[in-house]
Design an enzyme around this catalytic site. Structure first.
Site, PDB file in Angstrom:
ATOM      1  N   ASP A   1      24.656  14.486 -27.851  1.00 25.52           N
ATOM      2  CA  ASP A   1      24.603  15.696 -27.028  1.00 25.52           C
ATOM      3  C   ASP A   1      25.831  16.546 -27.314  1.00 25.52           C
ATOM      4  O   ASP A   1      26.607  16.243 -28.227  1.00 25.52           O
ATOM      5  CB  ASP A   1      24.472  15.355 -25.543  1.00 25.52           C
TER       6      ASP A   1
ATOM      7  N   ASP B   1      28.784  17.061 -26.136  1.00 28.94           N
ATOM      8  CA  ASP B   1      30.138  16.491 -26.228  1.00 28.94           C
ATOM      9  C   ASP B   1      30.126  15.072 -26.787  1.00 28.94           C
ATOM     10  O   ASP B   1      31.151  14.401 -26.790  1.00 28.94           O
ATOM     11  CB  ASP B   1      30.844  16.541 -24.878  1.00 28.94           C
TER      12      ASP B   1
ATOM     13  N   SER C   1      28.924  19.236 -21.490  1.00 26.95           N
ATOM     14  CA  SER C   1      28.066  18.175 -21.991  1.00 26.95           C
ATOM     15  C   SER C   1      26.753  18.708 -22.561  1.00 26.95           C
ATOM     16  O   SER C   1      26.754  19.452 -23.528  1.00 26.95           O
ATOM     17  CB  SER C   1      27.827  17.158 -20.869  1.00 26.95           C
TER      18      SER C   1
ATOM     19  N   ASP D   1      28.999  12.150 -25.908  1.00 30.59           N
ATOM     20  CA  ASP D   1      29.140  10.897 -25.175  1.00 30.59           C
ATOM     21  C   ASP D   1      27.784  10.254 -24.916  1.00 30.59           C
ATOM     22  O   ASP D   1      27.703   9.155 -24.370  1.00 30.59           O
ATOM     23  CB  ASP D   1      29.919  11.082 -23.870  1.00 30.59           C
TER      24      ASP D   1
END
EC number: 5.4.2.10
Length: 445
Positions: A239, A241, A101, A243
């Site tokens: 960010d 990834d 992440s 999400d």
């Protein structure tokens, strides 16, 4: 039973150190395959972000699934929510994302989605951990799983995102998009450009090592400067990834997850489509709670972590929730937090109402909130139980009274204790947070 590997968002750690080693990833793929496979020709999708270590973990997981008799379909770099959507759309047994992440490149992790595109329950994650204790036994050679690459995953996800925007257009809207040198570096710009926006993109040149480095939702300085320089109407920060989504207005001021949640909730309320309570977390700003309740909207707080927001939404019949950090969940659009979908919901409000983002958030007064992350060398919960820390908390609560809130909690993803103090007076709030943080540092030595 205490889980050894799974945290609030999958398994995560520094690459090369347990559990983020290739040996563990292979065993994890096998264990997950045994638990999630559920029969012959079971298929799982594997996606990843742009970290260089993703290649290693992709191969190791693929080998583990193969040993369990499960077929792997490789998506390459795609946002976490894209993997969730494609798992459901392609009717796979599970989806796997290799990502840490918002963390730096030297960290990585693995998270799972079930066949419905939702994150796995605690019970299923526990089953996978239990399976990890068993010896790895391969299926018969004729039952080994195979692997293939899916070439149209990105295109499918782009169309899905666009469909969440309805029949509106972004023609003439000037945006700056920061992709964090992460998983959305291709699909993110495509979504907004195909909807007609004039998109200036930064953070879209990943080299495997620069993910989240001075860019993305955890570092807004570059986005602020670019929005002001270009005279753009809005800046969008994802960010690593994708999400999460944060924003900046035309003056470069941050629009955080609480404000984004407020804008979307007010729009759903006006349209008559808001169901159940809006769910935030213990970290959500008190101003969000007050602003929604003034409009007759129930607000509830879950533990920090999007999985807990999701659990409370499902238990209460809600469709909208999120975190200050930018994880926003719109269950009337998709099954998990999605930075691109979130941005599109806000843009739909701006287009429909003909207002700027700062005008849309004007109805919510943010209380001054100070968050300090204090690094600790393990045993965060033990440190928080120390008498000195409890006494310091009581002292601060006595000072701020009913004018604010405080929260000390261990991070679920990093070796940190997060100190948060919120109140009506900025100076008092800052002083209280610094005092608590210093107490934690002293106890930690």
């Amino acid at each position: 039973m205490t889980r050894r590997y799974f945290g609030t968002d999958g398994i995560r750690g520094r690459v090369g150190e347990p559990p983020m080693t290739p040996e563990f990833a292979l065993k994890l793929g096998w264990a997950a395959g045994r638990v999630l496979g559920g029969g012959a020709r079971a298929r799982v999708l594997i996606g990843k972000d742009t970290r260089r270590s993703g290649y290693m973990f992709e191969s190791a997981l693929e080998a583990g699934f193969a040993a369990a008799g499960v077929e792997s379909e490789l998506l390459g770099p795609l946002p976490t929510p894209a993997v969730a959507y494609l798992t459901r759309a392609l009717r796979a047994r599970a989806g796997v994302v290799i990502s840490a992440s918002h963390n730096p490149h030297h960290d990585n992790g693995v998270k799972f989605f079930g066949a419905d595109g939702s994150k796995l329950s605690d019970a299923i994650e526990q089953q996978i951990e239990d399976m990890l204790d068993r010896p790895l036994e391969c299926v018969a050679p004729e039952r080994f799983g195979r692997a293939r690459r899916i070439e149209d995953g990105a295109g499918r996800y782009i169309e899905f995102c666009k469909s969440s925007f309805g029949d509106r257009s972004l023609d003439g809207l000037s945006l700056v998009l920061d992709c964090a040198n992460g998983a959305a570096y291709k699909v993110g710009p495509a979504v907004f450009a195909e909807l007609g926006a004039d998109v200036d993109v930064i953070g879209n040149t990943p080299d495997g090592l620069n993910i989240n480095r001075d860019c993305g939702s955890t570092h807004l300085q570059a986005l602020r400067a670019r929005v002001v320089e270009r005279g753009a109407a809005l800046g969008i920060a994802l960010d690593g990834d994708a999400d999460r989504c944060l924003m900046v207005d035309a003056e470069g001021r941050e629009i955080d997850g609480d404000q984004i949640l407020y804008v979307i909730a007010c729009a759903r309320l006006a349209a008559g489509t808001l169901q159940g309570p809006v769910v935030g977390t213990l970290m959500s700003n008190l101003g969000l709670e007050h602003a929604l309740r003034e409009r007759g909207v129930e607000f509830r707080r879950a533990q920090v972590g999007d999985r807990y927001v999701m659990e409370m939404l499902k238990a209460s019949g809600g469709v909208l929730g999120g975190e200050t950090s930018g994880h926003t969940i719109c269950l009337d659009r998709t099954t998990t937090g999605d930075g691109i979908i979130t941005a599109l919901q806000v843009l739909a409000v701006l287009v429909r109402e003909g207002r700027s983002i700062d005008q849309c958030v004007a109805g919510m007064r943010k209380y001054p909130q100070v968050l300090i992350n204090v690094p600790v060398n393990g045993r965060a919960r033990e440190i928080m139980d120390k008498p000195e820390i409890r006494a310091a908390q009581a002292d601060v609560l006595a000072r701020i009274g009913d004018r604010g809130r405080l929260l000390l909690r261990p991070s679920g993803t990093e070796p940190l204790i997060r100190v948060m103090v919120e109140g009506q007076d900025a100076a008092e709030t800052r002083a209280a947070a610094e005092y608590l943080a210093d107490c934690v540092r002293t106890v930690c030595g």
